[in-house]
Motif scaffolding. Sequence first.
Motif, PDB file in Angstrom:
ATOM      1  N   TYR A  86       1.283   2.243  11.877  1.00 46.99           N
ATOM      2  CA  TYR A  86       1.706   2.083  10.464  1.00 46.99           C
ATOM      3  C   TYR A  86       2.706   3.010  10.318  1.00 46.99           C
ATOM      4  O   TYR A  86       3.705   2.721   9.352  1.00 46.99           O
TER       5      TYR A  86
ATOM      6  N   ARG B 296     -11.482 -19.925  16.350  1.00 43.54           N
ATOM      7  CA  ARG B 296     -10.405 -19.327  15.928  1.00 43.54           C
ATOM      8  C   ARG B 296      -9.728 -18.626  16.934  1.00 43.54           C
ATOM      9  O   ARG B 296      -8.456 -18.765  17.135  1.00 43.54           O
TER      10      ARG B 296
ATOM     11  N   GLY C 299       3.261  -5.649  14.281  1.00 45.53           N
ATOM     12  CA  GLY C 299       4.187  -6.080  15.174  1.00 45.53           C
ATOM     13  C   GLY C 299       4.786  -5.535  16.215  1.00 45.53           C
ATOM     14  O   GLY C 299       5.792  -5.439  16.610  1.00 45.53           O
TER      15      GLY C 299
ATOM     16  N   ALA D   8      -3.675   3.296  14.836  1.00 49.98           N
ATOM     17  CA  ALA D   8      -3.553   2.368  13.759  1.00 49.98           C
ATOM     18  C   ALA D   8      -2.679   3.317  12.712  1.00 49.98           C
ATOM     19  O   ALA D   8      -1.382   2.983  12.149  1.00 49.98           O
ATOM     20  N   VAL D   9      -3.157   4.330  12.265  1.00 50.44           N
ATOM     21  CA  VAL D   9      -2.661   5.381  11.177  1.00 50.44           C
ATOM     22  C   VAL D   9      -1.072   5.842  11.872  1.00 50.44           C
ATOM     23  O   VAL D   9      -0.071   5.558  10.744  1.00 50.44           O
TER      24      VAL D   9
ATOM     25  N   VAL E 184      -8.286   4.381  15.308  1.00 46.76           N
ATOM     26  CA  VAL E 184      -7.938   4.653  14.064  1.00 46.76           C
ATOM     27  C   VAL E 184      -6.647   5.614  14.323  1.00 46.76           C
ATOM     28  O   VAL E 184      -5.568   5.540  13.460  1.00 46.76           O
TER      29      VAL E 184
ATOM     30  N   VAL F 295      -5.808   3.724   7.550  1.00 47.08           N
ATOM     31  CA  VAL F 295      -4.450   3.817   7.159  1.00 47.08           C
ATOM     32  C   VAL F 295      -4.350   3.815   5.588  1.00 47.08           C
ATOM     33  O   VAL F 295      -3.287   4.537   5.111  1.00 47.08           O
TER      34      VAL F 295
ATOM     35  N   ASP G 266      -0.964  -6.336  16.969  1.00 49.16           N
ATOM     36  CA  ASP G 266      -0.739  -7.476  16.230  1.00 49.16           C
ATOM     37  C   ASP G 266       0.079  -7.434  15.002  1.00 49.16           C
ATOM     38  O   ASP G 266       0.933  -7.888  14.352  1.00 49.16           O
ATOM     39  N   ALA G 267      -0.959  -6.651  14.266  1.00 49.38           N
ATOM     40  CA  ALA G 267      -0.587  -6.361  12.668  1.00 49.38           C
ATOM     41  C   ALA G 267       0.780  -5.604  12.400  1.00 49.38           C
ATOM     42  O   ALA G 267       1.361  -5.937  11.450  1.00 49.38           O
TER      43      ALA G 267
ATOM     44  N   VAL H  47     -10.287   0.507  10.487  1.00 50.82           N
ATOM     45  CA  VAL H  47      -8.620   0.999  10.524  1.00 50.82           C
ATOM     46  C   VAL H  47      -7.980   0.757   9.312  1.00 50.82           C
ATOM     47  O   VAL H  47      -7.469   1.533   8.642  1.00 50.82           O
TER      48      VAL H  47
ATOM     49  N   TYR I 101       0.914  -1.088   0.107  1.00 49.11           N
ATOM     50  CA  TYR I 101      -0.042  -0.065  -0.068  1.00 49.11           C
ATOM     51  C   TYR I 101       0.906   1.337   0.038  1.00 49.11           C
ATOM     52  O   TYR I 101       0.493   2.345  -0.259  1.00 49.11           O
TER      53      TYR I 101
ATOM     54  N   MET J 175      -1.559  -4.121   3.228  1.00 47.35           N
ATOM     55  CA  MET J 175      -0.832  -3.722   4.454  1.00 47.35           C
ATOM     56  C   MET J 175      -0.028  -4.576   4.929  1.00 47.35           C
ATOM     57  O   MET J 175      -0.543  -5.756   5.190  1.00 47.35           O
ATOM     58  N   PRO J 176       1.231  -4.243   5.507  1.00 47.53           N
ATOM     59  CA  PRO J 176       2.022  -5.331   6.116  1.00 47.53           C
ATOM     60  C   PRO J 176       1.108  -5.858   7.281  1.00 47.53           C
ATOM     61  O   PRO J 176       0.414  -5.157   8.061  1.00 47.53           O
ATOM     62  N   MET J 177       1.468  -7.075   7.578  1.00 51.07           N
ATOM     63  CA  MET J 177       0.717  -7.947   8.643  1.00 51.07           C
ATOM     64  C   MET J 177       1.784  -8.962   9.250  1.00 51.07           C
ATOM     65  O   MET J 177       2.247  -9.872   8.893  1.00 51.07           O
ATOM     66  N   LYS J 178       2.286  -8.429  10.551  1.00 50.90           N
ATOM     67  CA  LYS J 178       3.412  -8.794  11.138  1.00 50.90           C
ATOM     68  C   LYS J 178       3.017  -9.890  12.015  1.00 50.90           C
ATOM     69  O   LYS J 178       3.993 -10.409  12.557  1.00 50.90           O
ATOM     70  N   GLY J 179       1.826 -10.018  12.344  1.00 53.28           N
ATOM     71  CA  GLY J 179       1.375 -10.750  13.423  1.00 53.28           C
ATOM     72  C   GLY J 179       0.854 -12.234  13.080  1.00 53.28           C
ATOM     73  O   GLY J 179       1.223 -12.503  11.916  1.00 53.28           O
ATOM     74  N   ARG J 180      -0.165 -12.763  13.890  1.00 61.27           N
ATOM     75  CA  ARG J 180      -0.526 -13.909  13.687  1.00 61.27           C
ATOM     76  C   ARG J 180      -2.127 -13.713  12.767  1.00 61.27           C
ATOM     77  O   ARG J 180      -2.400 -14.536  11.768  1.00 61.27           O
ATOM     78  N   ALA J 181      -2.764 -12.371  12.974  1.00 60.05           N
ATOM     79  CA  ALA J 181      -3.746 -12.187  12.076  1.00 60.05           C
ATOM     80  C   ALA J 181      -3.506 -11.783  10.622  1.00 60.05           C
ATOM     81  O   ALA J 181      -2.471 -11.352  10.414  1.00 60.05           O
ATOM     82  N   ASP J 182      -4.540 -11.941   9.645  1.00 52.34           N
ATOM     83  CA  ASP J 182      -4.227 -11.737   8.299  1.00 52.34           C
ATOM     84  C   ASP J 182      -5.102 -10.460   7.931  1.00 52.34           C
ATOM     85  O   ASP J 182      -5.116 -10.135   6.858  1.00 52.34           O
ATOM     86  N   SER J 183      -5.711  -9.769   8.915  1.00 51.82           N
ATOM     87  CA  SER J 183      -6.652  -8.759   8.292  1.00 51.82           C
ATOM     88  C   SER J 183      -6.829  -7.602   9.546  1.00 51.82           C
ATOM     89  O   SER J 183      -6.302  -7.744  10.695  1.00 51.82           O
ATOM     90  N   LEU J 184      -7.077  -6.454   9.370  1.00 51.72           N
ATOM     91  CA  LEU J 184      -7.305  -5.385  10.111  1.00 51.72           C
ATOM     92  C   LEU J 184      -8.748  -5.133  10.380  1.00 51.72           C
ATOM     93  O   LEU J 184      -9.574  -5.577   9.586  1.00 51.72           O
ATOM     94  N   ASN J 185      -9.214  -4.347  11.469  1.00 52.30           N
ATOM     95  CA  ASN J 185     -10.387  -3.982  11.349  1.00 52.30           C
ATOM     96  C   ASN J 185     -10.964  -3.218  10.292  1.00 52.30           C
ATOM     97  O   ASN J 185      -9.803  -2.321   9.758  1.00 52.30           O
TER      98      ASN J 185
ATOM     99  N   ARG K 245      -5.528  -5.802  18.189  1.00 56.30           N
ATOM    100  CA  ARG K 245      -5.504  -6.287  16.798  1.00 56.30           C
ATOM    101  C   ARG K 245      -4.708  -5.530  15.943  1.00 56.30           C
ATOM    102  O   ARG K 245      -3.770  -6.339  15.393  1.00 56.30           O
TER     103      ARG K 245
END
Lengths: 270, 270
Positions: B262, B41, B147, B258-259, B255, A259, B144-145, A255, A208, A242-252, B141
């Motif tokens: 990132y 999950r 890191g 998050a902004v 928000v 971003v 996590d994303a 959010v 992104y 967007m980078p996903m550094k953790g376990r999850a694969d998505s953001l709210n 959340r």
Amino acid sequence: MDRANRRQITGYSNPTVKFLKSLRDKKHRRREGRFLAEGLRLLTDARENGRVPEMLVMADKRDPHPLLDALIAAVDVAGGEIVETTPDILSKISGKDNPQAVAGVFAEFDTTLATLDRSAAPIWLVAQALRDPGNLGTMLRTGDAIGAGGLILIDDCADPFSVEAVRASMGAVFTQGLAQATWDEFLPWLRSGAGQLVAASLREAVPYRGAPYTAPCFVLVGNESRGLPDNYERASDLRVTMPMKGRADSLNAAVAAAVLGYEVLASLKG
Amino acid sequence: MDRANRRQITGYSNPTVKFLKSLRDKKHRRREGRFLAEGLRLLTDARENGRVPEMLVMADKRDPHPLLDALIAAVDVAGGEIVETTPDILSKISGKDNPQAVAGVFAEFDTTLATLDRSAAPIWLVAQALRDPGNLGTMLRTGDAIGAGGLILIDDCADPFSVEAVRASMGAVFTQGLAQATWDEFLPWLRSGAGQLVAASLREAVPYRGAPYTAPCFVLVGNESRGLPDNYERASDLRVTMPMKGRADSLNAAVAAAVLGYEVLASLKG
């Protein structure tokens, strides 16, 4: 307070109280074509944006405030109705223990795509099947902050006129453009003019950051749990992740829109 | 299902059902030192992060799933209890019409600052007087994303172990560090080691984009309606603002985090 358009309500069973309470329910909002917004700040945002409530409801014991006076004057000028009631009844209406001292009833807006002028702003937010009214309101609020033209709701989204969405928008429901459409209505509308469709993607996509955004840029985010349908992503001009550094694969969802929206804003500025 | 640690519950008035329902209430969570997390999950995220529920509650009619088998096995090994009940009772417990088919009871974690290892991550999120559990969970959340190492809750925040916060965290409550402290505890702890405190500010501040962030970077956002206290901002190493193009002067707290988060991630990487 003896003008014709003023009323005092003290009974819980008053039809106006029932009407106001019913506006917390989507079915009743649709039937009445009306919605409820609470709080002096929000109603002032509305007023300053040319949206004056048809009915203003106030606690009979309240602190004086010049913005409230301005609101009352605007409702008077527009021929609206002013209702005074007890804090208890206001609390019943709003469903909150500590209700705002003032609430207004508005006619729902026309939310067809035709109401939007895409040349009016460099960024537009687009949400697909967004289920959470808080996320919806937050996206309107973010749109206001990034100078977006408005929010386009695709497919079956939460109701933008719900009390929760209006509240979370912090008044942006009155200042941002707002449209509701199916994908099959949206895509031809989009392609009938200038506009880059950018999908927040979990699949094959470019980072992104530094992606080639162009105005007017339509930032598309998908449903909270499923993301975007594959064909929606394929119809987009650009897919970004967007980078996903953790376990999850998505953001709210709200959010992700923020971003990405701020990135587009910075990119278009140069 | 004839092992000693298995039980079948079919009555609404069963003490275990009452106990589980009571965990939706903060007072009872504090007294019991326990909280509830729902969904396969989420529970799998917990398990893979070494957090196994003391009690696992499942619908008696459910689809088989290898992750559920793994969860049951982990609870067995840990000596936990497994409870089967009806979908109706599960719905009563979770307070939702369509409850998840599985829920777990966990012991609350130690959330003192001493549990955090600041060298473990380049970014930490810090929230002051955050009132909304959804925002709190969303910040976990997001952490996590990007890191982040975890979330530090300053002063009187929403409860991170509430059902809403746990749900909004999408499992990150189990994978992110988590601390609760007063400002007077936090600041000396922060200054006892490396760490840049960056405040999301509405006042005199530098643009958030391109600001000189350094790791470990502690990103501080304030209360939803009041923002940060002035002295908290002054104690920060860097005050940054995000563009506000519209009428509003602030973003939703989650928000903003998050902004900014990132941006810090991108800045530290390159």
